[in-house]
Enzyme design. Structure first.
Site, PDB file in Angstrom:
ATOM      1  N   LYS A 114      12.375   9.087   5.848  1.00 58.76           N
ATOM      2  CA  LYS A 114      12.232   8.162   7.154  1.00 58.76           C
ATOM      3  C   LYS A 114      12.488   9.074   8.309  1.00 58.76           C
ATOM      4  O   LYS A 114      12.330   8.624   9.395  1.00 58.76           O
ATOM      5  CB  LYS A 114      13.200   6.911   6.872  1.00 58.76           C
ATOM      6  N   LYS A 197       3.901   5.273  -1.457  1.00 57.80           N
ATOM      7  CA  LYS A 197       4.228   3.850  -1.834  1.00 57.80           C
ATOM      8  C   LYS A 197       3.641   3.048  -0.809  1.00 57.80           C
ATOM      9  O   LYS A 197       3.841   3.146   0.105  1.00 57.80           O
ATOM     10  CB  LYS A 197       5.698   3.517  -2.467  1.00 57.80           C
ATOM     11  N   LYS A 200       5.993  -2.055   3.553  1.00 57.86           N
ATOM     12  CA  LYS A 200       5.895  -3.104   4.490  1.00 57.86           C
ATOM     13  C   LYS A 200       5.953  -2.704   6.129  1.00 57.86           C
ATOM     14  O   LYS A 200       5.291  -3.140   6.770  1.00 57.86           O
ATOM     15  CB  LYS A 200       6.649  -4.323   4.271  1.00 57.86           C
TER      16      LYS A 200
END
Ligand code: ATP
Ligand code: LTN
Length: 332
Positions: A114, A197, A200
């Protein structure tokens, strides 16, 4: 009667829930309810570890709660609540921060992934200590089991390490939780990059299917999904896009991947994409009706999260009181 084991899990309202969240975690939660004392949380405090528009956060928080209920979590059987409504999460998180090490937090792959996506001046301390807040979520409820997808295994390991460290320093305080990762739950991959993956918070909306996506959109997204130029339906790591489509099909229909491969012998990718879209649409149809209904009945959702927070608070408070006493804080 034997005491029921405790389950805790949560999802971030970093967007509305995806097919990955549903097949990888939520469906499993629904199957487990009734057998355990369960707490399912919408972790809004985790969602602000990366930049987030306040109005989107409010909207997504209610949507995630509605998605939980629509997918089959029964508020009569499980405790559903919003993380920021129970301040004990923030309080325990601070205390646990003081029992967590810079080195171990630096090794978290989710943090590395991230933070790579952020401008280096915008990586917050909150993103770095994210796993400590997650540990606080779990340990507050003395959870025995934490049902999550494979990607959360490392966060569960650090939660266990922090719990054991605290117990060794101050005597038995926390239940050391076990991850509960269902073997048959394949990771659902991005439709645009089948090596990462489905998420969202992906900036490309074609990468994910939302539980709330309408049938036309679902068909379009599968049609555009990235595959390969081999042209033969096979279940192998060399064809990650096709493998992902087969996994989704298999998870919904309970057909084995090998059977699916046989069914598609001599047929092209287009047919497979159409059929996967069809089973996904059929699986989501009843859920979507419930989501629509719930989002039009905000008063009902409010009752659920208020009652949930009261129940959660009572359980959390017990642990927090004990922890404060052990570290040497003077009770008020
Ligand atoms: P974000 O991408 O915004 O970080 P996310 O979509 O990964 O979020 P989380 O809220 O972090 O969702 O995860 C909720 C649960 O869903 C976790 O248990 C996680 O393991 C599971 N999960 C998320 N994405 C997938 C996926 N693509 N396949 C299987 N399980 C998933
Ligand atoms: N980090 C998790 C979300 C999460 C969670 C939790 C899961 C926050 N707190 C406690 C299980 C238990 C994620 O990104 N999926």
């Amino acid at each position: 009667m034997e005491k029921k084991k405790v389950i805790f899990s949560g999802m971030q309202p970093s967007g509305s829930l995806t097919l990955g969240n549903y097949l990888g975690a939520l469906k499993n939660w629904v199957n487990l309810q009734g057998q355990y004392e369960s707490y399912y949380c919408v972790v809004d405090m985790h969602a602000i570890t990366v930049p987030k528009e306040p109005k989107h956060l409010r909207k997504n928080t209610l949507e995630v709660l509605a998605n939980y209920i629509a997918a089959g979590l029964d508020p009569e059987q499980v405790t559903l609540f919003i993380q920021s409504h129970v301040p004990a999460h923030a309080e325990l998180s601070w205390i646990l921060n003081c029992f967590s090490y810079y080195g171990e937090l630096s090794r978290m792959t989710q943090f590395k992934d991230k933070s790579r996506k952020q401008d280096s001046n915008a990586i917050t301390a909150g993103l770095f200590t994210y796993p400590v807040l997650m540990a606080a979520d779990i340990l507050l409820y003395q959870a025995d089991l934490v049902p999550v997808g494979e990607d959360q295994r490392q966060h569960l390991e650090i939660t266990r390490d922090i719990a054991q460290r605290f117990n060794n320093r101050f005597s038995e305080t926390f239940t050391v939780p076990e991850p509960f990762i269902s073997k048959d739950v394949a990771k659902v991959m991005s439709l645009q990059d089948p090596n990462s993956k489905m998420s969202k918070s992906d900036s490309n909306e074609n990468a994910y299917i939302l539980l709330m996506d309408k049938p036309e959109k679902i068909k379009r997204k599968f049609k555009r999904s990235v595959t390969d130029s081999i042209g033969v339906v096979n279940y192998t790591d060399d064809q990650p896009g096709i493998k992902n489509l087969i996994n989704i099909y298999s998870k919904i229909t309970n057909k084995k991947p090998e059977e699916i491969v046989t069914d598609y012998e001599g047929k092209g990718y287009a047919k497979l994409k159409e059929d996967v879209a069809e089973v996904v649409i059929a699986e989501l149809e009843p859920i979507q009706e419930k989501i629509d209904y719930l989002l039009k009945n905000k008063d009902y959702l409010e009752k659920i999260y208020i009652a949930g927070a009261q129940k959660a608070e009572a359980a959390a408070h017990k642990t927090l009181r004990k922890v404060k006493r052990k570290v040497g804080f003077i009770p008020r």
